[in-house]
Design a protein around this motif. Structure first.
Motif, short mmCIF file in Angstrom:
data_model
loop_
_atom_site.label_atom_id
_atom_site.label_comp_id
_atom_site.label_asym_id
_atom_site.label_seq_id
_atom_site.Cartn_x
_atom_site.Cartn_y
_atom_site.Cartn_z
N ARG A 1 -18.14 -26.08 -0.47
CA ARG A 1 -16.98 -25.82 -1.33
C ARG A 1 -15.74 -26.42 -0.67
O ARG A 1 -14.84 -26.92 -1.35
N GLY A 2 -15.70 -26.37 0.64
CA GLY A 2 -14.59 -26.90 1.40
C GLY A 2 -14.88 -26.76 2.88
O GLY A 2 -15.90 -26.17 3.27
N ALA A 3 -14.00 -27.28 3.71
CA ALA A 3 -14.19 -27.21 5.16
C ALA A 3 -12.84 -27.09 5.85
O ALA A 3 -11.85 -27.67 5.40
N VAL A 4 -12.83 -26.33 6.94
CA VAL A 4 -11.67 -26.22 7.81
C VAL A 4 -12.12 -26.64 9.20
O VAL A 4 -13.10 -26.09 9.72
N VAL A 5 -11.47 -27.62 9.79
CA VAL A 5 -11.88 -28.10 11.10
C VAL A 5 -10.75 -27.90 12.10
O VAL A 5 -9.57 -28.06 11.78
N LEU A 6 -11.12 -27.54 13.31
CA LEU A 6 -10.16 -27.23 14.36
C LEU A 6 -10.74 -27.65 15.71
O LEU A 6 -11.87 -28.13 15.79
N GLY A 7 -9.95 -27.48 16.76
CA GLY A 7 -10.44 -27.75 18.11
C GLY A 7 -10.18 -29.17 18.58
O GLY A 7 -9.75 -30.05 17.82
N ILE A 8 -10.50 -29.41 19.82
CA ILE A 8 -10.14 -30.67 20.47
C ILE A 8 -10.83 -31.87 19.83
O ILE A 8 -10.28 -32.96 19.77
N ASP A 9 -12.05 -31.69 19.33
CA ASP A 9 -12.79 -32.79 18.70
C ASP A 9 -12.85 -32.63 17.18
O ASP A 9 -13.81 -33.04 16.53
N ASP B 1 -11.36 -34.21 14.93
CA ASP B 1 -11.42 -35.48 14.21
C ASP B 1 -12.85 -36.00 14.10
O ASP B 1 -13.18 -36.73 13.15
N VAL B 2 -13.71 -35.66 15.06
CA VAL B 2 -15.11 -36.08 14.98
C VAL B 2 -15.77 -35.49 13.73
O VAL B 2 -16.47 -36.17 12.99
N VAL B 3 -15.51 -34.20 13.51
CA VAL B 3 -16.06 -33.53 12.33
C VAL B 3 -15.38 -34.03 11.06
O VAL B 3 -16.03 -34.31 10.05
N ALA B 4 -14.07 -34.16 11.11
CA ALA B 4 -13.32 -34.58 9.92
C ALA B 4 -13.74 -35.97 9.46
O ALA B 4 -13.86 -36.23 8.25
N ARG B 5 -13.97 -36.88 10.41
CA ARG B 5 -14.39 -38.23 10.03
C ARG B 5 -15.77 -38.23 9.39
O ARG B 5 -16.04 -38.98 8.44
N ALA B 6 -16.66 -37.39 9.90
CA ALA B 6 -17.99 -37.29 9.29
C ALA B 6 -17.89 -36.76 7.86
O ALA B 6 -18.59 -37.24 6.96
N LEU B 7 -17.03 -35.80 7.65
CA LEU B 7 -16.82 -35.28 6.30
C LEU B 7 -16.23 -36.36 5.38
O LEU B 7 -16.65 -36.49 4.22
N ALA B 8 -15.29 -37.11 5.89
CA ALA B 8 -14.68 -38.17 5.08
C ALA B 8 -15.70 -39.24 4.70
O ALA B 8 -15.68 -39.76 3.57
N ARG B 9 -16.61 -39.55 5.62
CA ARG B 9 -17.62 -40.58 5.35
C ARG B 9 -18.69 -40.12 4.37
O ARG B 9 -19.11 -40.87 3.48
N HIS B 10 -19.14 -38.88 4.53
CA HIS B 10 -20.35 -38.46 3.83
C HIS B 10 -20.12 -37.37 2.78
O HIS B 10 -21.05 -37.05 2.04
N ALA B 11 -18.92 -36.80 2.73
CA ALA B 11 -18.61 -35.79 1.71
C ALA B 11 -17.16 -35.98 1.26
O ALA B 11 -16.33 -35.07 1.38
N VAL C 1 -9.37 -29.16 5.39
CA VAL C 1 -8.13 -28.81 6.06
C VAL C 1 -8.31 -29.02 7.56
O VAL C 1 -9.26 -28.48 8.15
N VAL C 2 -7.45 -29.80 8.16
CA VAL C 2 -7.52 -30.09 9.59
C VAL C 2 -6.38 -29.35 10.29
O VAL C 2 -5.20 -29.57 9.96
N LEU C 3 -6.71 -28.49 11.22
CA LEU C 3 -5.73 -27.69 11.94
C LEU C 3 -5.59 -28.20 13.37
O LEU C 3 -6.59 -28.42 14.05
N ASP C 4 -4.35 -28.34 13.82
CA ASP C 4 -4.12 -28.93 15.15
C ASP C 4 -3.72 -27.90 16.20
O ASP C 4 -3.28 -28.27 17.29
N GLY C 5 -3.88 -26.63 15.93
CA GLY C 5 -3.51 -25.62 16.91
C GLY C 5 -4.40 -25.66 18.14
O GLY C 5 -5.58 -25.98 18.06
N SER C 6 -3.84 -25.31 19.29
CA SER C 6 -4.60 -25.34 20.54
C SER C 6 -4.63 -23.97 21.22
O SER C 6 -4.95 -23.88 22.41
N ASP C 7 -4.28 -22.91 20.47
CA ASP C 7 -4.42 -21.57 21.04
C ASP C 7 -5.22 -20.71 20.06
O ASP C 7 -5.54 -21.14 18.94
N ARG C 8 -5.54 -19.51 20.46
CA ARG C 8 -6.47 -18.68 19.70
C ARG C 8 -5.97 -18.32 18.30
O ARG C 8 -6.77 -18.00 17.42
#
Length: 502
Positions: free
Chosen positions: A406-414, A416-426, A432-439
């Motif tokens: 239905r959708g995806a939310v990606v976070l964490g240091i890598d 972009d690795v997940v986000a790029r795979a989603l862009a290529r294949h889904a 939604v890509v979140l750039d936070g680096s704390d809990r």
């Protein structure tokens, strides 16, 4: 190093009765297994130096105890970079790689490097031997080890789950209880530093990309990782258990140098062939350890005895059943052991339901293959993913499950690795890509997922990545997800799907 000299001690046949007072041992790493190794060596009279570049406060109490027992302990940056002169043996904690300075120095000069399982195996012999039923694989190791222990206990055996599951093998061997058998989880790292193990029975559950950064120094990191997994079958005395759905595991059995008479035992979620365990009419059945296996199968348990009931967990249960049946466990104990088992959290754990949306914590899914296992269990998913990708790819995972998302939310240091795979294949899936680096980023991820979810959906936190970029462990990550999820009231009819952040 206090007058240490090169003694030339030959440790090739060292066991518990060896003269350890002649041995100068270095223990690299003061974690749980490092402490157990140092303690065991000190009890045998060895001269022990413990080195750890971390000066974490958690190490101080353990360091103090070991110093009272006679060890030299050095903590802090640079403490573990140089091999002390006169070292006869290095015992490494699981994370230590062959290219790290201290280990590389030992290997270059022919000094043996062991892991805690290798040390434990040797210190059982010749007079305190306990059979090991051992498990490895990319995913499912801990659950299968727990299942194995539970089935053994249901059969009346004195058993303990040890190894990579969290409790050092050496610690269990020091128990006042005389164990009949050990259920041993072994990681690829531990197997890399093991050369003498001759297990009663062993299982490789599956082999997929993971921990490739540990093997980055190898020409083919994945091949080296798989080769370490395959070590578990070497010198097996009774049964080599493999996954019919993963031909690589069967090939490992075919290539293994086992003790004459050891059997190859397959497990499958389909109807089993000869010398296999499988599923027939919602029953786990055995066509391997029964006299009439050519024509019949023995029921062991119902699928309803397996919790949580998911395809990969049925495989785990079959592997545990195969290992324990190889040890002589009766059929009734398999079902009882599976029913008795209460797994720890963060493994496909439903933590909240509201408004027709189910929130599931699978923070233990720390690589893409583990995430695949939980994604297989649900039809419509809002996926929370990301963290430390460890050199793995998400292309196959996204391709396989794109139609469910239905959708995806990606976070964490890598992320972009997940986000790029989603862009290529889904490409049609909102991301939604979140750039936070704390809990606090997890609470944001949960809010975004809630905006995407519809009645009947599952919000699945199966990150496919390790957690230590932000959290101290997958358990803390899972706790944060569960706490945030429980604040969600569920979707309101007609709410729009949230916007995509680039």
């Amino acid at each position: 190093m206090g007058g240490w000299t090169v003694t030339g001690v030959d440790l090739r046949d060292a066991d518990r009765l060896f003269d350890w007072s002649r041995v100068q041992a270095v223990v690299a790493g003061l974690g749980t297994s490092g402490y157990a190794a140092a303690d065991a060596l000190l009890e045998l009279g060895a001269h022990v130096v413990v080195l750890d570049d971390s000066d974490d406060e958690r190490h101080h109490d353990k360091a103090g105890l070991l110093e009272v027992l006679g060890a030299t302990v050095r903590l802090g940056p640079g403490s573990a970079s140089e091999l002390p002169a006169g070292t006869d043996l290095v015992v490494v904690s699981p994370g230590w790689r062959p290219v790290q300075s201290l280990v590389a120095q030992a290997l270059a000069t022919g000094i043996p490097v062991w892991g805690e399982p290798e040390l434990a195996w040797r210190l059982m012999h010749p007079d305190r031997v306990v059979p090991w039923l051992a498990i490895t694989g990319t995913n499912g190791k801990t659950t299968t080890t727990q299942m194995t222990e539970s089935i053994l206990l249901a059969a009346g055996f004195k058993a303990a789950a040890v190894g990579n599951i969290g409790r050092p093998i050496l610690e269990a061997l020091a128990d006042e209880v005389d164990h009949d058998v050990l259920a041993v989880e072994l990681s690829s790292f531990q197997l890399h530093w093991s050369r003498s193990l001759s297990l009663h029975s062993a299982a490789v559950l599956n082999v997929h990309e993971d921990h490739l950064e540990w093997y980055a120094h190898e020409a083919d990191p994945f091949a080296a990782y798989a080769a370490d997994k395959a070590r578990i079958y070497e010198r097996v005395t009774h049964s080599c258990v493999y996954n019919v759905a993963d031909p690589r595991t069967e090939h490992m059995v075919e290539e293994a140098d086992v003790v004459e008479g050891a059997r190859a035992i397959g497990f499958t979620t389909g109807i089993p062939g000869m010398s296999m365990l499988g599923v027939v009419d919602d029953q786990l059945v055995d066509r391997a350890f029964v006299e009439q296996r050519a024509s019949s199968a023995l029921p062991l348990a119902s699928l309803s005895d397996v919790h949580p009931l998911a395809p990969h967990n049925i495989e785990n249960a079959l592997a545990a059943a195969a290992l324990t049946r190889s040890f002589g466990v009766p059929a009734a104990a398999v079902a009882q052991g599976l029913r008795d088992l209460h797994l720890g959290g963060h493994r496909i754990e439903t933590v909240h339901s509201a408004g027709g949306v189910t929130w599931v914590d699978d923070s233990k899914a720390t690589n893409p293959h583990a995430a695949n296992s939980s994604m297989r269990a649900f039809d419509h998913i809002v996926w929370i993913a990301g963290g430390q990708a460890k050199g793995t790819s998400f292309d196959e995972l996204v391709t396989t499950h794109a139609d469910k998302l239905r959708g995806a939310v990606v976070l964490g240091i890598d992320r972009d690795v997940v986000a790029r795979a989603l862009a290529r294949h889904a490409p049609g899936v909102p991301v939604v890509v979140l750039d936070g680096s704390d809990r606090s980023v997890m609470a944001r991820a949960v809010r975004e997922a809630a905006r995407m979810a519809r009645p009947g959906d599952t919000v699945l936190m199966a990150p496919g990545c390790a957690s230590r970029d932000i959290w101290t462990g997958y358990d803390v990550r899972g706790d944060d997800f569960a706490a945030a999820a429980r604040q969600e009231p569920g979707p309101a009819s007609g709410d729009p799907v949230g916007p995509v952040e680039e």
